[in-house]
Design a protein around this motif. Sequence first.
Motif: not given
Length: 319
Positions: A170-189
């Motif tokens: 992931t590295n850092d989120d410059p917006q500090d929101e930590w979403d952008s659909g990140l969790k939708t990627v988890f099942p594919e990892l």
Amino acid sequence: MGRRPEVAIVGELNVDFILEGVPRDLPEERELLASNFTMTLGSSSAILAHNLALLGTSVSFSSRIGPDPLGEVCCQWLQQAGVEIDHIRCVRNGSNTGVTFILPLVTTRRSITYPGAMFEMGIEDLDTAYLASAQHFHLSSFFLHRTLSPHIAGLFAAMKRNGLTTSLDTNDDPQDEWDSGLKTVFPELDILFCNERELLKIAQMENADAAAEKVSAAVRMLIVKRGARGASVYSQGQRMDGPAISVQVQDTVGAGDTFNAGFLHRWLRNAPLEECLAFGNLAAALSTTRPGGTEAFKDSGYRERFLAEHSSRGPQLQL
Ligand SMILES: Nc1ncnc2c1ncn2[C@@H]1O[C@H](COP(=O)(O)OP(=O)(O)OP(=O)(O)O)[C@@H](O)[C@H]1O
Ligand SMILES: [Mg+2]
């Protein structure tokens, strides 16, 4: 086009300007002096690609740059390390290649990035059929791909459908929101890489153990990098810790990306997790001994001596 790489990496490509010895306070209107300057390959994805190739894994890098000398020099550095660069698109009517200014402090650093072309890389810049011809797919800096962002989960899903293994840092989120659909990627990892601070942000928790428990339940394998305390792997309900290697640290820029390179290099050859972890820590330690993320790797004599010397002291590592 080109031979099929073992690892296909998609990511950002920019130059790091590292200014050492700059005072902690930055007063206005003064001529502040740096004691050392290094211009070197930047970007989490590119540092990983560079160092993984030098460890002996075949790697292709897909990205977007501007029509400027900085983009060109990044491509040269990658090519010199043996990375396949045919899928780096130079776009004439977009932004220039990005840059990062890094002011290292003793154990921390200040870092300012102008994203440039990386914010504009879209799905049309990528040759998905070519990416799918690899064995493993990796993407770094999830939150820096502003245009690509809505397509990242689909890209990972397509790679999994084609039988590739996958990893994300992931590295850092410059917006500090930590979403952008990140969790939708988890099942594919197959592997999620992050550092301890990022883990807390992803989990939205304050306790690292609880955060690791929560996030590791959502991915097949979680790897948490803990700086001078090494790194931990969470897999199938088990935790395994690997200590860092004691070295004279010059700076830790790119150490996390180089850890990923070392870990993946062994993991792709089906090494036991303990060995992958130890080799990740070994590669990362090497990277901390010279400025930036790739300088210690570029010097082949130095690199091979360091790896041979330190691996003879640790668990049996096949280089
Ligand atoms: N002081 C140190 N001594 C030895 N090894 C270190 C030191 N600091 C970091 N490392 C190595 O580098 C790895 C990555 O460190 P870190 O936790 O800084 O990752 P990161 O924050 O993802 O890095 P990056 O800034 O490259 O994204 C550690 O797991 C460890 O192996
Ligand atoms: Mg990192």
